[in-house]
Design a protein around this motif. Structure first.
Motif, PDB file in Angstrom:
ATOM      1  N   GLY A 295       0.904  -0.654   0.198  1.00 15.66           N
ATOM      2  CA  GLY A 295       0.108  -0.123   0.167  1.00 15.66           C
ATOM      3  C   GLY A 295       0.901   1.327  -0.290  1.00 15.66           C
ATOM      4  N   SER A 296       0.493   2.580  -0.312  1.00 10.64           N
ATOM      5  CA  SER A 296       0.810   3.553  -0.468  1.00 10.64           C
ATOM      6  C   SER A 296      -0.433   4.753   0.910  1.00 10.64           C
ATOM      7  CB  SER A 296       0.899   4.006  -1.427  1.00 10.64           C
ATOM      8  OG  SER A 296       1.490   5.385  -1.679  1.00 10.64           O
ATOM      9  N   ILE A 297       1.135   4.900   1.741  1.00  6.10           N
ATOM     10  CA  ILE A 297       0.567   6.270   2.941  1.00  6.10           C
ATOM     11  C   ILE A 297       1.122   7.785   2.159  1.00  6.10           C
ATOM     12  CG2 ILE A 297       0.568   6.899   5.220  1.00  6.10           C
ATOM     13  CD1 ILE A 297       1.868   4.524   5.909  1.00  6.10           C
ATOM     14  N   GLY A 298      -0.570   8.225   2.671  1.00  5.15           N
ATOM     15  CA  GLY A 298      -0.465  10.081   2.081  1.00  5.15           C
ATOM     16  C   GLY A 298      -1.264  10.718   2.811  1.00  5.15           C
ATOM     17  N   TYR A 299      -0.144  11.471   3.765  1.00  2.00           N
ATOM     18  CA  TYR A 299      -1.349  12.679   4.923  1.00  2.00           C
ATOM     19  C   TYR A 299      -1.549  14.317   4.230  1.00  2.00           C
ATOM     20  CZ  TYR A 299       3.904  11.887   5.039  1.00  2.00           C
ATOM     21  OH  TYR A 299       4.955  12.386   4.660  1.00  2.00           O
ATOM     22  N   TRP A 300      -2.351  14.508   5.277  1.00  2.00           N
ATOM     23  CA  TRP A 300      -2.114  15.564   5.688  1.00  2.00           C
ATOM     24  C   TRP A 300      -2.763  16.820   6.613  1.00  2.00           C
ATOM     25  CZ3 TRP A 300      -6.439  19.035   6.861  1.00  2.00           C
ATOM     26  CH2 TRP A 300      -7.793  17.866   6.412  1.00  2.00           C
ATOM     27  N   LEU A 301      -2.314  17.459   7.487  1.00  2.00           N
ATOM     28  CA  LEU A 301      -2.782  18.436   8.622  1.00  2.00           C
ATOM     29  C   LEU A 301      -2.101  19.728   8.480  1.00  2.00           C
ATOM     30  CD1 LEU A 301      -2.263  16.805  11.895  1.00  2.00           C
ATOM     31  CD2 LEU A 301       0.005  18.518  11.466  1.00  2.00           C
TER      32      LEU A 301
ATOM     33  N   ARG B 232       3.847  10.958  14.450  1.00  2.00           N
ATOM     34  CA  ARG B 232       2.800   9.495  15.086  1.00  2.00           C
ATOM     35  C   ARG B 232       2.348   9.085  14.261  1.00  2.00           C
ATOM     36  NH1 ARG B 232       2.969   7.497  20.829  1.00  2.00           N
ATOM     37  NH2 ARG B 232       4.101   8.980  20.431  1.00  2.00           N
ATOM     38  N   ALA B 233       1.263   9.920  13.198  1.00  2.00           N
ATOM     39  CA  ALA B 233       0.342   9.196  13.083  1.00  2.00           C
ATOM     40  C   ALA B 233       0.426   7.988  12.203  1.00  2.00           C
ATOM     41  CB  ALA B 233      -0.889  10.375  12.619  1.00  2.00           C
ATOM     42  N   VAL B 234       1.349   8.477  11.065  1.00  2.00           N
ATOM     43  CA  VAL B 234       2.054   7.187  10.071  1.00  2.00           C
ATOM     44  C   VAL B 234       2.452   6.221  10.872  1.00  2.00           C
ATOM     45  CG1 VAL B 234       3.973   7.235   8.952  1.00  2.00           C
ATOM     46  CG2 VAL B 234       2.231   9.124   8.923  1.00  2.00           C
ATOM     47  N   ALA B 235       3.603   5.958  12.386  1.00  2.00           N
ATOM     48  CA  ALA B 235       3.386   4.661  12.545  1.00  2.00           C
ATOM     49  C   ALA B 235       2.481   3.681  12.866  1.00  2.00           C
ATOM     50  CB  ALA B 235       5.006   5.669  13.909  1.00  2.00           C
ATOM     51  N   MET B 236       2.159   5.112  13.492  1.00  2.00           N
ATOM     52  CA  MET B 236       0.358   3.827  14.163  1.00  2.00           C
ATOM     53  C   MET B 236      -0.728   3.178  12.447  1.00  2.00           C
ATOM     54  SD  MET B 236      -1.331   7.269  16.186  1.00  2.00           S
ATOM     55  CE  MET B 236      -2.894   6.619  16.654  1.00  2.00           C
TER      56      MET B 236
ATOM     57  N   GLY C 264       7.726  -3.399  15.535  1.00  2.00           N
ATOM     58  CA  GLY C 264       6.799  -1.551  15.300  1.00  2.00           C
ATOM     59  C   GLY C 264       7.567  -0.672  15.203  1.00  2.00           C
ATOM     60  N   LEU C 265       6.434   0.101  14.018  1.00  2.00           N
ATOM     61  CA  LEU C 265       7.351   1.804  13.568  1.00  2.00           C
ATOM     62  C   LEU C 265       7.114   2.210  15.247  1.00  2.00           C
ATOM     63  CD1 LEU C 265       8.910   3.505  12.198  1.00  2.00           C
ATOM     64  CD2 LEU C 265       6.768   3.529  10.258  1.00  2.00           C
ATOM     65  N   LEU C 266       5.851   2.057  15.752  1.00  2.00           N
ATOM     66  CA  LEU C 266       5.145   3.342  17.209  1.00  2.00           C
ATOM     67  C   LEU C 266       6.609   3.375  17.944  1.00  2.00           C
ATOM     68  CD1 LEU C 266       3.955   5.715  17.639  1.00  2.00           C
ATOM     69  CD2 LEU C 266       2.619   3.868  18.688  1.00  2.00           C
ATOM     70  N   ALA C 267       6.903   2.024  18.061  1.00  2.00           N
ATOM     71  CA  ALA C 267       7.498   1.445  19.137  1.00  2.00           C
ATOM     72  C   ALA C 267       9.041   2.205  18.863  1.00  2.00           C
ATOM     73  CB  ALA C 267       8.178   0.095  19.742  1.00  2.00           C
ATOM     74  N   ARG C 268       9.873   1.638  17.678  1.00  2.00           N
ATOM     75  CA  ARG C 268      11.008   2.847  17.328  1.00  2.00           C
ATOM     76  C   ARG C 268      11.142   4.186  17.404  1.00  2.00           C
ATOM     77  NH1 ARG C 268      13.688   1.319  11.191  1.00  2.00           N
ATOM     78  NH2 ARG C 268      12.219   3.107  11.270  1.00  2.00           N
ATOM     79  N   TRP C 269       9.776   4.851  17.380  1.00  2.00           N
ATOM     80  CA  TRP C 269       9.364   6.318  17.010  1.00  2.00           C
ATOM     81  C   TRP C 269       9.336   6.773  18.392  1.00  2.00           C
ATOM     82  CZ3 TRP C 269       9.133  11.256  15.544  1.00  2.00           C
ATOM     83  CH2 TRP C 269       8.709  11.948  16.197  1.00  2.00           C
ATOM     84  N   GLU C 270       8.836   5.586  19.470  1.00  2.00           N
ATOM     85  CA  GLU C 270       8.702   5.963  20.570  1.00  2.00           C
ATOM     86  C   GLU C 270       9.944   6.120  21.394  1.00  2.00           C
ATOM     87  OE1 GLU C 270       5.144   4.514  21.706  1.00  2.00           O
ATOM     88  OE2 GLU C 270       4.394   6.143  21.784  1.00  2.00           O
ATOM     89  N   GLU C 271      11.005   5.899  20.926  1.00  2.00           N
ATOM     90  CA  GLU C 271      12.648   5.227  21.739  1.00  2.00           C
ATOM     91  C   GLU C 271      13.562   6.468  21.419  1.00  2.00           C
ATOM     92  OE1 GLU C 271      13.981   1.604  20.092  1.00  2.00           O
ATOM     93  OE2 GLU C 271      12.785   0.532  21.466  1.00  2.00           O
ATOM     94  N   GLY C 272      12.757   7.676  20.497  1.00  2.00           N
ATOM     95  CA  GLY C 272      13.485   8.826  19.889  1.00  2.00           C
ATOM     96  C   GLY C 272      13.532   8.531  17.941  1.00  2.00           C
ATOM     97  N   PRO C 273      13.248   9.646  17.852  1.00  2.00           N
ATOM     98  CA  PRO C 273      13.926   9.837  16.497  1.00  2.00           C
ATOM     99  C   PRO C 273      14.823   9.429  15.897  1.00  2.00           C
ATOM    100  CG  PRO C 273      12.640  11.591  17.390  1.00  2.00           C
ATOM    101  CD  PRO C 273      13.059  11.047  18.667  1.00  2.00           C
ATOM    102  N   VAL C 274      14.647   9.252  14.863  1.00  2.00           N
ATOM    103  CA  VAL C 274      15.750   8.495  13.962  1.00  2.00           C
ATOM    104  C   VAL C 274      16.388   9.569  13.853  1.00  2.00           C
ATOM    105  CG1 VAL C 274      16.442   7.727  11.640  1.00  2.00           C
ATOM    106  CG2 VAL C 274      14.805   6.331  13.491  1.00  2.00           C
TER     107      VAL C 274
END
Length: 207
Positions: free
Chosen positions: A108-114, A126-130, A196-206
Motif C-alpha cells: 500500500g501507499s501512505i499519504g497524509y495532511w495536517l 506518530r500518526a504515520v507510525a500508527m 513496530g514503527l511506533l515503538a521505534r519512534w517512541e524510543e527516539g526519532p531517528v
C-alpha cells in the motif's frame, strides 16, 4: 497504541499518546465542517502539494460528501483505508492508505495532511507510525510506500524522523498543483520493524 478491534483491518480506531492524544478513525461525512474550515484557512499551505486532475482525466467528486462516499466504497473493497486524524478529540487532518494490492504483493501507499497550526509537534510522524503498524500487524500488509515531492521539506522530515528508507526516484510521478511532478519514493517492510514503527519512534526519532 490502543487498537479498538485487534486483528481487524477496517473499520478501526487507533489511539496513541497522552499529550496530545492522537486518534485515527474512519473519515465520515460529519467531518465536513471541520475539513472545509481547515482547507479554507490553510489553502496556501496545501495548494502546492494537493493532487490535481490532468487534462482528460476522470473528474473526482467535487463535494466532501462525494469524496467520503468514494473513499468509503474503496474501504469496503479493501483498496483504501481513509483515516481521519484527531488531536485531543479534534479533527485536524487525514492519513490515507491508498492503492492497496493483495495477492503476492500485500502493498500500500501512505499519504497524509495536517492543519498548519499543528505542524512541528510530532503529530504526523506518530500518526504515520500508527498506521504503518496497523497495516503490518492487523491488516496483513507487508510493504508500504510514501511518495514525496523533493521540494516538500516538511514531508521529507517525517520519513527522516521515522527512518523510512529512500528507495527510488519517479520522474513526473503525480499530477500536483497543475503539473506532473517528480517524487522521491520511500519504503518500509514488516521485517524492518519487527516490534513496530511506533515503538521505534517512541524510543527516539531517528533523525
Amino acid at each position: 497504541m490502543i487498537v479498538q478491534r485487534p486483528g481487524r483491518a477496517w473499520p478501526n480506531r487507533l489511539i496513541s499518546g497522552s499529550d496530545p492524544v492522537v486518534t485515527l478513525r474512519p473519515l465520515r461525512r460529519t467531518d465536513a465542517r471541520a475539513w472545509r474550515a481547515i482547507r479554507k484557512r490553510d489553502l496556501a499551505w496545501f495548494s502546492r502539494w494537493d493532487a490535481t486532475m490532468p487534462p482528460g482525466g476522470e473528474q473526482r467528486p467535487s463535494s466532501f460528501g462525494g469524496m467520503v462516499r468514494r473513499l468509503s466504497r474503496a474501504a469496503r473493497q479493501g483498496t483504501t483505508y481513509p483515516f481521519a486524524l484527531e488531536v485531543d478529540g479534534r479533527f485536524v487532518g487525514q492519513v490515507t492508505v491508498n492503492n492497496i494490492v493483495r495477492g503476492s504483493a500485500q502493498f500500500g501507499s501512505i499519504g497524509y495532511w495536517l492543519a498548519q497550526e499543528h505542524a512541528g509537534r510530532g503529530i504526523v510522524p506518530r500518526a504515520v507510525a500508527m498506521v504503518v503498524d496497523h497495516c503490518f500487524f492487523h491488516a496483513g500488509l507487508h510493504r508500504l510506500e510514501v511518495c514525496i515531492r523533493p521540494e516538500n521539506t516538511n514531508s521529507l522530515r517525517v520519513v527522516e524522523k521515522l527512518g523510512i528508507t529512500e528507495v527510488g526516484y519517479a520522474p513526473k510521478f503525480l499530477h500536483i498543483d497543475g503539473e506532473w511532478r517528480d517524487h522521491k519514493i520511500f519504503a518500509i517492510t514488516k521485517e524492518d520493524v519487527p516490534r513496530g514503527l511506533l515503538a521505534r519512534w517512541e524510543e527516539g526519532p531517528v533523525g
